[in-house]
Write a protein that holds these residues in place. Structure first.
Motif, PDB file in Angstrom:
ATOM      1  N   ASN A 165       0.847  -1.206   0.000  1.00  0.00           N
ATOM      2  CA  ASN A 165       0.000   0.000   0.000  1.00  0.00           C
ATOM      3  C   ASN A 165       0.876   1.247   0.000  1.00  0.00           C
ATOM      4  O   ASN A 165       2.105   1.164   0.103  1.00  0.00           O
ATOM      5  CB  ASN A 165      -0.994  -0.030   1.171  1.00  0.00           C
ATOM      6  N   ASP A 166       0.248   2.400  -0.130  1.00  0.00           N
ATOM      7  CA  ASP A 166       1.016   3.631  -0.293  1.00  0.00           C
ATOM      8  C   ASP A 166       1.943   3.872   0.896  1.00  0.00           C
ATOM      9  O   ASP A 166       3.069   4.350   0.737  1.00  0.00           O
ATOM     10  CB  ASP A 166       0.075   4.830  -0.458  1.00  0.00           C
ATOM     11  N   ARG A 167       1.459   3.539   2.056  1.00  0.00           N
ATOM     12  CA  ARG A 167       2.265   3.747   3.251  1.00  0.00           C
ATOM     13  C   ARG A 167       3.530   2.898   3.208  1.00  0.00           C
ATOM     14  O   ARG A 167       4.630   3.353   3.519  1.00  0.00           O
ATOM     15  CB  ARG A 167       1.427   3.385   4.488  1.00  0.00           C
ATOM     16  N   LEU A 170       5.926   4.332   0.751  1.00  0.00           N
ATOM     17  CA  LEU A 170       6.629   5.485   1.321  1.00  0.00           C
ATOM     18  C   LEU A 170       7.744   5.035   2.266  1.00  0.00           C
ATOM     19  O   LEU A 170       8.841   5.603   2.260  1.00  0.00           O
ATOM     20  CB  LEU A 170       5.639   6.379   2.082  1.00  0.00           C
ATOM     21  N   ALA A 174      11.628   5.895   1.731  1.00  0.00           N
ATOM     22  CA  ALA A 174      12.439   6.559   2.755  1.00  0.00           C
ATOM     23  C   ALA A 174      13.728   5.790   3.004  1.00  0.00           C
ATOM     24  O   ALA A 174      14.806   6.371   3.172  1.00  0.00           O
ATOM     25  CB  ALA A 174      11.633   6.706   4.045  1.00  0.00           C
ATOM     26  N   ALA A 229       4.034  10.804  -7.257  1.00  0.00           N
ATOM     27  CA  ALA A 229       3.699  11.672  -6.123  1.00  0.00           C
ATOM     28  C   ALA A 229       4.366  11.166  -4.851  1.00  0.00           C
ATOM     29  O   ALA A 229       4.908  11.948  -4.061  1.00  0.00           O
ATOM     30  CB  ALA A 229       2.180  11.745  -5.942  1.00  0.00           C
ATOM     31  N   LEU A 230       4.356   9.864  -4.648  1.00  0.00           N
ATOM     32  CA  LEU A 230       4.992   9.304  -3.452  1.00  0.00           C
ATOM     33  C   LEU A 230       6.497   9.586  -3.466  1.00  0.00           C
ATOM     34  O   LEU A 230       7.087   9.946  -2.443  1.00  0.00           O
ATOM     35  CB  LEU A 230       4.719   7.807  -3.358  1.00  0.00           C
ATOM     36  N   GLU A 232       7.960  12.012  -5.040  1.00  0.00           N
ATOM     37  CA  GLU A 232       8.151  13.456  -4.852  1.00  0.00           C
ATOM     38  C   GLU A 232       8.073  13.785  -3.360  1.00  0.00           C
ATOM     39  O   GLU A 232       8.878  14.562  -2.840  1.00  0.00           O
ATOM     40  CB  GLU A 232       7.071  14.212  -5.632  1.00  0.00           C
ATOM     41  N   LEU A 233       7.122  13.158  -2.699  1.00  0.00           N
ATOM     42  CA  LEU A 233       6.966  13.401  -1.268  1.00  0.00           C
ATOM     43  C   LEU A 233       8.203  12.918  -0.507  1.00  0.00           C
ATOM     44  O   LEU A 233       8.710  13.616   0.379  1.00  0.00           O
ATOM     45  CB  LEU A 233       5.727  12.648  -0.775  1.00  0.00           C
ATOM     46  N   ALA A 234       8.684  11.748  -0.873  1.00  0.00           N
ATOM     47  CA  ALA A 234       9.835  11.190  -0.165  1.00  0.00           C
ATOM     48  C   ALA A 234      11.142  11.784  -0.659  1.00  0.00           C
ATOM     49  O   ALA A 234      12.202  11.514  -0.093  1.00  0.00           O
ATOM     50  CB  ALA A 234       9.860   9.668  -0.329  1.00  0.00           C
TER      51      ALA A 234
END
Ligand SMILES: [Zn+2]
Ligand SMILES: [Zn+2]
Ligand SMILES: [Zn+2]
Ligand SMILES: [Zn+2]
Ligand SMILES: [Zn+2]
Ligand SMILES: [Zn+2]
Ligand SMILES: [Zn+2]
Ligand SMILES: [Zn+2]
Lengths: 469, 469, 469, 469
Positions: A165-167, A170, A174, A229-230, A232-234
């Motif tokens: 999943n997205d979490r 991420l 990380a 997007a993930l 980019e966030l990370a």
């Protein structure tokens, strides 16, 4: 004055990702020691006779002897897989050490080493597939494995036994950021596929062709946007693997335009196949079932364009070898299994480079430098094998291909060297094929004969990839 | 065994557009003859001591001794211009043979040869500027000149004495297509500039800073879109020169995404200057007047990003040397001339490569391979000089730079070698500078001393550029 | 209590750009005086019997009795043109007072008033065509004419006798900004068209179909981008007329997204015709020659979508009436004239509203409120006729249509009321047609009979359009 | 002749989504019966004295007395909430009947009816919040509830107790398609928020301001893209609620450009607040905590532009009333609760229309017709209340506002009528406020006095929305 070279390749028309020149190539200790005109004698001599010489291919996405959870079994192990690769001009493969849920990642890697040891004819590295990112995987195993040379991992956004999943994605991104690793993403939205699949099965639409209907372009576009997007966030680079068409290409280009480090890979199936290949009589369509599915001619054009304009850095095979006949391959669940129970994947290790040389370079869609970058240099660079692999330069491994561009031939599975009983490219004409392939200075393929040796191939520890530092 | 090399460069840390390796480089007859470890003796030896070695720069956009129609005179001729280039690591320049209206193109070329003959310290080719595309220019002169080695021409969409209308541009594009030449476009909308200029002058806004107000980004965006449309119509590649900011970048990327062969060039002034540099006290701002004008920091970021993501193929200087003092340069029309009467252009031949090496590579915005591609390889390829120029490979001219990356220094005009009395980059810190520059195997710059010789530089006939075939 | 109404329309199913309700409509003095249930008696009564009632159409782009410079003559004057409009549900037309070069704009307007006086059956206003923007036109005539009620002008970027260069367009946009007028732009790149035309004629490609080849989509896209850029520079709204397909739509939407006041108009020919209509046998294709030319089905879909999603504000006819037969129309230069010598334009005043009602509203592509906005309200608002025209509201002119939605019919030119000998929509099925048309409370069309009267129609002074203030 | 009207509003300057005119308005039986000049006597008369009259507002997104799962309690119930709405010119509210997990949807609706019954001063409808889409919800409850007048449901992509996964969203979209209902989406990626929140809490960053850092724009952009993709797959319209900035706007516009039925709503907080409002001293920032969070000035401009160019159809308040003081509101988890434990939402029912009238219409950003469409007509249409609500037309409910545009005032919470102890808009100047509000012909607010009556407001059954058919 030094001792003679082990091998000298005379009169090569050398092409790299940036250069093109005539020279002799001197090889010593498996590496390229000198390049130039009349560089001196070698114990062995191969006369290239002015033929094109390129770096051996790096196939950065292929599956060999990967344990399956559904009763199917891959047709190619490290023996037949690397043999097939060598005969097609590929001198490095990077298959996947795949964790299954509940298993430690280290155990998956250990198991995969056992499967590879003493079998490969060419060098190989491992990507990791992380299916169960437990705290100990994130905090201990991944850092250690990255340090030990497995510096890339693939994340699945679909497939029930692999998807994160997205979490979880991420969390992995990380780790990649902290450890300087590269994350590859299989971008298809699992829920959409499940929802569509259920609708089709409910409607009795079970034939192989419905595989493509259950995974339309938007399912890939959505996951591609999300993966970007993930990342980019990370704040970490990612690589979108096996991109199949326009909508995903647009997402990637948009991100690249914004300055994000988003890399793209595509595969021959998106250049040479379409969804119509899944519509063949009976179960034949199963031969071309892979994910994402091939699209249509307009999307093929977009993919070709993306190879030319820099959207894609890699052309890989995504070789996933399942026999058509027999109880372990495409028919593992029967000769009339519904599309969702047919093993996904098609073979392509051996045909990748001849197809691109012929239909890309010789047909004028890309130039020879792009060919080298797409099939070898970029993969080496993105996965931490550069400059050892992926180019012809002083100090690099003497992995190279001498090309025969003069004899048109038709691809026939009977002439290929994998252990799969078909090729989806059967019948396609090519105008190029490797005449000679060298792996670390050793001839493994020459004039139509396979000369490789099990165990010649070595495991490669990947550095932390430059783009991820 | 061959005779010794003329020169051997020992222990080089070689970087090309695709490779990076340690080796010695053997030079014979001005060309690179061998690369390798311990390749043998040379009559002369230069110990690179492990320092970075790159191909000498190809500055594909500079103006030297170009006749002006407005009473101004360029400060640099082929002597001082090529001297300055050599000291900054550039070993090939491509200035412009500019036709004036009523003049035959051949006459312009002949005149320009006279200006160059026996003066250049490094090799040079000519672009053509076509200001008067008469039938004989289109049908006779251009085909002949392309065949004779002037295979690129620049088209102006602004400047009263140079600008062509859309029909004339199309006619030239059609010639380029037929002859396999490359068209460079200066993309700014002349009518918009004239309209804005009139409004400002009417309002008494004459200071140098209003130059930037009279040429806003949209003026460049519009012309860029139009140039691309004309090239699309004529089905021929083009190159947009000196791109200054986001809106033009978006047009170019969009076109590249559609599969059009649109190339982009940018210049240091769009990375290191902003419109605020035109706002200095009194007439000082005139030092930074060039077209398009520098924009703002946000646009600088977009330009940096475009260097990294492949939107741009070239970083050129657009060196256009006008002295600040004296009657021939920026003050040709007086020390308080209105902005529209100040010669356009800034010097930059010598600083181009150190600025990009320092602020691009060493600051982590681009990698060393991109540096080489942007400063040398791509220009050679796009303008038909490859593989003779632009790379370090067997058979290429031995044009190279050994870098000193250890000593930070501050750019001071007094230490530069052009004949201009200022540099717009005065005071900027750089961490890199050429230690040694070789032109065809001959040292022209070493340890802070210019060793070049007038007349060493030769005229280069350009092939028809590969991208235009 | 007031006196009885002049006319009461009973039991109307009223639709406006925002509302839908059942009511009676009371008309007094040519205006709508009351709307409600049982509002009281009228001297005359029209029982709408629950049928749909909409505002009468405002056709904001049509050409009537416009002097031609090439020997051709328009088939419709103000008598036949307004008759045809009324029979198709249009109650206001805005044709063009066209300046020719050397003529004063006032003279053009005076002449056009003479052509209209006493002839029109419905109300009319004038757009101006400025072909010669002399200083006196810019400084004196335009400000005066805008103040006197001609508050919109059309600018041509193509056609040799009408086209303006960018500088002239900017001058006009500046006047529009100062005076609060609306500028309409015919956006096609003249030089591109001339270049293509010459190539086709040189190749002997003269048939009507080549008209479309000489004006491809990119020619319109380029001019659209340029027109928008000019308007952005001048900081003034513009309206792009007769938009034909995707590439231009994208430019307009992009500008709207950036907050620019860019309006868009399209026409039935871009919804119902394609370039194939120009490919008919012999000279038949000339019937569908208009500029821009109709495109293909994919572009039709984009245009439909643009009507639905708000990209377009107007659907106009661009009625430009040339007879197919005879010496003044399509064959003014002979029955085998090359495509560039055939008068441009097609008739469409009478069919515009039935086509959109039938294929837009009744086929579910747009709703009835969009229909009213596109055919009436928006035009009134954009050209300064609101709220007098374009809606059904208290105080508005009693211009309205009672629709017959029950009887499918086939469009046949013999049943139309213009003076053109063909309609390009011959044979198309429609499910809607006006049963009754009222102009300022007077029935001009009822149950298939034309009841209009020459001279009933009045000249309308347009206010400065709200969007341009 | 009919009987007199119940009420006549004299001399109104009426504005609707498409019209503007002077007239008297006759009301009978709570509905508008006639509009016109001198339409006749009423038992009561309100002289509008030429003041602007608009349809009463429809606030399509507000939360009243909604049961919370975390110990907090909303400050406004149907009494105070509808009172506050009426005083601000809103005459219809659509709050949410929210299912909690494990609860039947019908039970949630029944409960919500009990909370509303006999309390509302103005009419109201219910949206459904589906938090637990069980088979019986999907197959039985939703179809029945849609048929009974709850024809819209909100889907959450975030909030632990409400969020649905993609599969559940698809199932709901499929129901919406089958039943003709409208789906509203709260688009923020839950996993990204959770991941960021954990990082911030781990770093000790707990102050209210970190709420905004935990929900950056890309979290909203990603979910918006995904929601649109799911709707495209299910082939059904959707409405993205409370859009906060550029990246989401771009996704919506892109979809609208492709012809998808994607609607957009924004709220005053994205026009008048920024993330800086969360950075106030101590716990003050909690007053402005809502999701998505307010962004920055550049994003505010994009939102204003989206109101003007048609990207947004709705401006709603998203009134979610939590007291700042006391144990049930913002400090439910203490006066120093970490940002993730502060109830989300801000009040805004009463200020919505005055803010938009003043800063939108009177400041020239939008016109009066856009105001009416955004605050009333579009909501009625999109949620199946048209034409009963949202406009001033014959047969519509006599819900209207007579505006006082002459007296500037400063928003002070003490002058508002909700039960919340603060307003985030404290201190903002407005130039407009309702002078009189009528609900179905009954005055509920006049000259600063609240005249409403509990129980006057009725539950409205919504039709299936036109855009979803
Ligand atoms: Zn995969
Ligand atoms: Zn794979
Ligand atoms: Zn230039
Ligand atoms: Zn220049
Ligand atoms: Zn026109
Ligand atoms: Zn026209
Ligand atoms: Zn929400
Ligand atoms: Zn809410």
């Amino acid at each position: 004055m030094q001792t003679p070279f082990d091998t000298v390749i005379l009169n090569a028309d050398v092409a790299t990702a940036s250069d093109r020149y005539r020279a002799d190539i001197g090889i010593r200790g498996g590496c390229i020691a000198a390049i130039g005109a009349g560089i001196g004698p070698g114990r062995e001599t191969i006369d290239a006779r002015g033929r094109l010489v390129t770096p051996g291919g790096v196939d950065a996405h292929c599956h060999l002897d990967q344990p399956m959870g559904d009763g199917s079994r891959m047709a190619d192990d490290f023996i037949t897989g690397t043999r097939s690769a060598a005969c097609g001009g590929t001198t490095t493969v990077i298959p996947f050490a795949a964790q299954s849920r509940g298993q430690s990642l280290q155990a998956a890697v250990d198991d995969y080493h056992r499967r590879a040891d003493g079998k490969a004819a060419i060098d190989y590295a491992f990507h990791l597939i992380v299916a169960d990112p437990t705290p100990s995987v994130l905090r201990e195993e991944l850092p250690r494995l990255v340090a030990e040379g497995c510096s890339s991992f693939k994340v699945y956004m679909t497939y029930d036994d692999l998807k994160l999943n997205d979490r979880q994605v991420l969390d992995l991104l990380a780790v990649a950021r902290r450890e300087g690793a590269m994350v590859m993403v299989h971008a298809e939205n699992a829920d959409c596929i499940a929802w569509l699949t259920e609708q089709m099965l409910d409607a009795g639409l079970t034939a192989p062709r419905y595989h493509a209907h259950a995974r339309p372009m938007l399912v890939e576009r959505e996951a591609t946007h999300r993966a970007i997007a993930l990342a980019e966030l990370a704040d970490v680079p990612i690589l979108i693997v096996h991109v199949s068409g326009r909508e995903a290409v647009e997402q990637i280009r948009q991100a690249q335009g914004m300055g994000l480090k988003v890399y793209g890979e595509t595969c021959p199936q998106y250049l040479f196949l379409t969804a119509e290949h899944l519509e063949q009589e009976g179960f034949e369509g199963a031969k071309c079932i892979c994910s994402p599915p091939p699209r249509d001619r307009a999307n093929q054009e977009v993919i070709w364009r993306g190879l030319d304009n820099g959207t894609f850095q890699l052309l890989s095979s995504d070789h996933a070898p399942f026999a058509f006949a027999g109880p372990h391959g495409k028919q593992a669940h029967g000769g009339d299994a519904s599309f969702d129970r047919i093993p996904n994947g098609i073979p392509g290790l051996e045909t990748r480079m001849p197809l691109l040389m012929s239909h890309g370079v010789m047909d004028g869609r890309i130039d020879i430098h792009q060919f080298v970058a797409l099939t070898a240099t970029n993969a080496a660079r993105i996965y931490g094998l550069f400059p050892r692999k992926g180019t012809l330069a002083i100090g690099s491994d003497a992995d190279l291909v001498i090309w025969d561009l003069g004899q048109p031939r038709t691809i026939r599975n009977e002439q290929l060297h994998h252990a799969v009983d078909y090729t989806p490219y059967e019948g396609i004409e090519v105008k190029a094929w490797p005449a000679v392939t060298l792996s670390r200075g050793v001839v493994v393929w020459q004039d139509g004969r396979y000369l490789g040796r099990e165990g010649h191939g070595q495991f490669l520890r990947c550095d932390r990839p430059a783009p991820a530092q």
